[in-house]
Design a protein around this motif. Structure first.
Motif, short mmCIF file in Angstrom:
data_model
loop_
_atom_site.label_atom_id
_atom_site.label_comp_id
_atom_site.label_asym_id
_atom_site.label_seq_id
_atom_site.Cartn_x
_atom_site.Cartn_y
_atom_site.Cartn_z
N LEU A 4 7.98 -5.44 15.87
CA LEU A 4 6.75 -5.08 16.59
C LEU A 4 6.66 -3.61 16.94
CD1 LEU A 4 5.79 -7.51 19.45
CD2 LEU A 4 4.35 -6.60 17.65
N GLY A 5 7.79 -3.07 17.42
CA GLY A 5 7.74 -1.74 18.01
C GLY A 5 7.78 -0.59 17.03
N SER A 6 7.97 -0.85 15.78
CA SER A 6 8.04 0.28 14.87
C SER A 6 7.36 -0.03 13.56
CB SER A 6 9.49 0.65 14.62
OG SER A 6 10.13 -0.42 13.98
N SER A 7 6.91 1.02 12.92
CA SER A 7 6.31 0.85 11.62
C SER A 7 7.05 1.83 10.73
CB SER A 7 4.84 1.19 11.74
OG SER A 7 4.28 1.34 10.49
N GLY A 8 7.97 1.32 9.93
CA GLY A 8 8.86 2.21 9.21
C GLY A 8 9.73 2.90 10.25
N THR A 9 9.79 4.22 10.20
CA THR A 9 10.63 4.91 11.17
C THR A 9 9.81 5.50 12.31
OG1 THR A 9 10.44 6.82 9.76
CG2 THR A 9 12.45 5.51 9.52
N LYS A 10 8.48 5.43 12.20
CA LYS A 10 7.63 6.06 13.22
C LYS A 10 7.30 5.08 14.34
CE LYS A 10 5.06 9.53 10.70
NZ LYS A 10 3.79 9.74 10.05
N PRO A 11 7.25 5.55 15.60
CA PRO A 11 6.83 4.65 16.67
C PRO A 11 5.36 4.26 16.50
CG PRO A 11 7.23 6.85 17.52
CD PRO A 11 7.63 6.87 16.07
N LEU A 12 5.05 3.06 16.98
CA LEU A 12 3.67 2.57 16.89
C LEU A 12 2.67 3.51 17.53
CD1 LEU A 12 3.49 -1.19 17.73
CD2 LEU A 12 2.88 -0.04 15.61
N ALA A 13 3.11 4.16 18.62
CA ALA A 13 2.21 5.07 19.32
C ALA A 13 1.63 6.10 18.36
CB ALA A 13 2.96 5.76 20.45
N LYS A 14 2.38 6.42 17.29
CA LYS A 14 1.91 7.43 16.33
C LYS A 14 1.12 6.80 15.17
CE LYS A 14 4.04 11.13 17.92
NZ LYS A 14 3.30 12.19 18.51
N THR A 15 1.54 5.60 14.75
CA THR A 15 0.93 5.03 13.54
C THR A 15 -0.37 4.29 13.86
OG1 THR A 15 2.29 3.07 13.79
CG2 THR A 15 3.12 4.78 12.32
N GLY A 16 -0.59 3.95 15.11
CA GLY A 16 -1.84 3.29 15.48
C GLY A 16 -1.61 1.88 15.97
N PHE A 17 -2.49 1.42 16.87
CA PHE A 17 -2.32 0.09 17.47
C PHE A 17 -3.64 -0.34 18.11
CE2 PHE A 17 -0.98 3.42 20.43
CZ PHE A 17 -1.85 3.19 21.48
N ILE A 18 -3.71 -1.63 18.39
CA ILE A 18 -4.84 -2.17 19.16
C ILE A 18 -4.24 -2.88 20.38
CG2 ILE A 18 -6.84 -3.69 19.15
CD1 ILE A 18 -6.80 -3.57 16.09
N LEU A 19 -4.53 -2.38 21.55
CA LEU A 19 -4.03 -3.00 22.78
C LEU A 19 -5.01 -4.07 23.25
CD1 LEU A 19 -2.75 0.04 24.89
CD2 LEU A 19 -1.41 -1.57 23.53
N ASP A 20 -4.47 -5.23 23.57
CA ASP A 20 -5.29 -6.37 23.98
C ASP A 20 -4.63 -7.01 25.21
OD1 ASP A 20 -6.28 -8.96 24.23
OD2 ASP A 20 -5.63 -9.62 22.24
N GLY A 21 -5.24 -6.83 26.37
CA GLY A 21 -4.71 -7.46 27.58
C GLY A 21 -3.86 -6.54 28.44
N PHE A 22 -3.53 -5.38 27.96
CA PHE A 22 -2.81 -4.37 28.74
C PHE A 22 -3.51 -3.04 28.52
CE2 PHE A 22 0.22 -0.88 29.08
CZ PHE A 22 0.75 -1.10 30.34
N PRO A 23 -3.90 -2.32 29.55
CA PRO A 23 -3.68 -2.57 30.97
C PRO A 23 -4.70 -3.54 31.55
CG PRO A 23 -4.82 -0.49 30.66
CD PRO A 23 -4.55 -1.02 29.29
#
Ligand code: AMP
Length: 234
Positions: free
Chosen positions: A82-101
């Motif tokens: 979940l937390g990584s996409s290849g070697t890059k953190p998700l924060a850099k590769t993109g994400f959709i937050l649902d329910g937080f915050p």
């Protein structure tokens, strides 16, 4: 692309985030799914969270903040792929937050975390629905408990082809214990008191776009794509 969805329980966030995640190849991070998985696995966070979830109340902020810090920075082994996409953190590769915050303190913690990770939210989507629709949508919801699938059905609006069985993976569907009427009332009241103020918070930052969440999932999805196209061109 870094997106965040707001909306009351039953507004259809989970369904729309899943569709959008598949379309844009973005990781869909649902706080409710992460917590339910933690409960199932019996982790420390899961044990702490369960009694709050059963009553329809918010789980303490520190549990959620630590969970999303791990997932977005890719620091966690516990969050598996979940937390990584290849070697890059998700924060850099993109994400959709649902329910937080889900309250102002969590929103502030997310701002700080994203700043630390040198990224920021691009858009916040408020999925808007009338109050009358919400209770009916939630109490009729049936979910696939297979974490690789997490498909969502509704006994009236989107029934599975075989009663009680997931169309996509054949797993037996669940009626979430917190989707029962007594708990739903509490979840809606928590939403109004603690989460709804975030609409104004993100509007103030110039990030908010509103999408009409009423109608069939595909109809709402088309409206969402329209709005995002416009919003992302700005
Ligand atoms: P959901 O699947 O998003 O409706 O979440 C189910 C339950 O998980 C909520 O009713 C809360 O008890 C808990 N929960 C989910 N997200 C959060 C959050 N950001 N903060 C606190 N509790 C949460």
């Amino acid at each position: 692309m870094q997106l965040l969805f707001l909306g009351a329980p039953g507004a259809g966030k989970g369904t729309q985030c899943k569709m959008l995640g598949e379309k844009l190849a973005l990781k869909h991070l649902s706080s409710g799914d992460l917590l339910r998985e933690a409960v199932k696995q019996g982790t420390e966070a899961g044990i702490k969270a369960k009694s709050f979830m059963d009553k329809g109340n918010l789980v303490p902020d520190e549990v959620l903040i630590a969970m999303f810090e791990e997932v977005l920075s890719g620091a966690s082994v516990a969050s598996g792929s979940l937390g990584s996409s290849g070697t890059k953190p998700l924060a850099k590769t993109g994400f959709i937050l649902d329910g937080f915050p889900r309250n102002p303190a969590q929103a502030k913690a997310l701002d700080d975390l994203l700043e630390k990770l040198d990224t920021r939210l691009e858009k916040v989507i408020n999925l808007k629905t009338s109050d009358e629709l919400l209770e009916e949508r939630i109490t009729g919801r049936r979910v696939c408990p297979n974490k690789e699938c997490n498909a969502v059905f509704h006994v009236k609006f989107q029934p599975s082809r075989r009663d009680g069985i997931c169309d996509q993976c054949g797993t037996e569907l669940n009626h979430r214990s917190d989707d029962k009427p007594e708990v739903v009332k509490q979840r809606l009241s928590v939403y109004r008191e603690q989460t709804a103020p975030l609409i104004e918070y993100y509007d103030g930052k110039g990030l908010l776009v509103t999408v009409d969440g009423e109608g069939a999932p595909e109809e709402v999805f088309n409206k969402l794509l329209e709005v995002l196209k416009v919003a992302c061109q700005k």
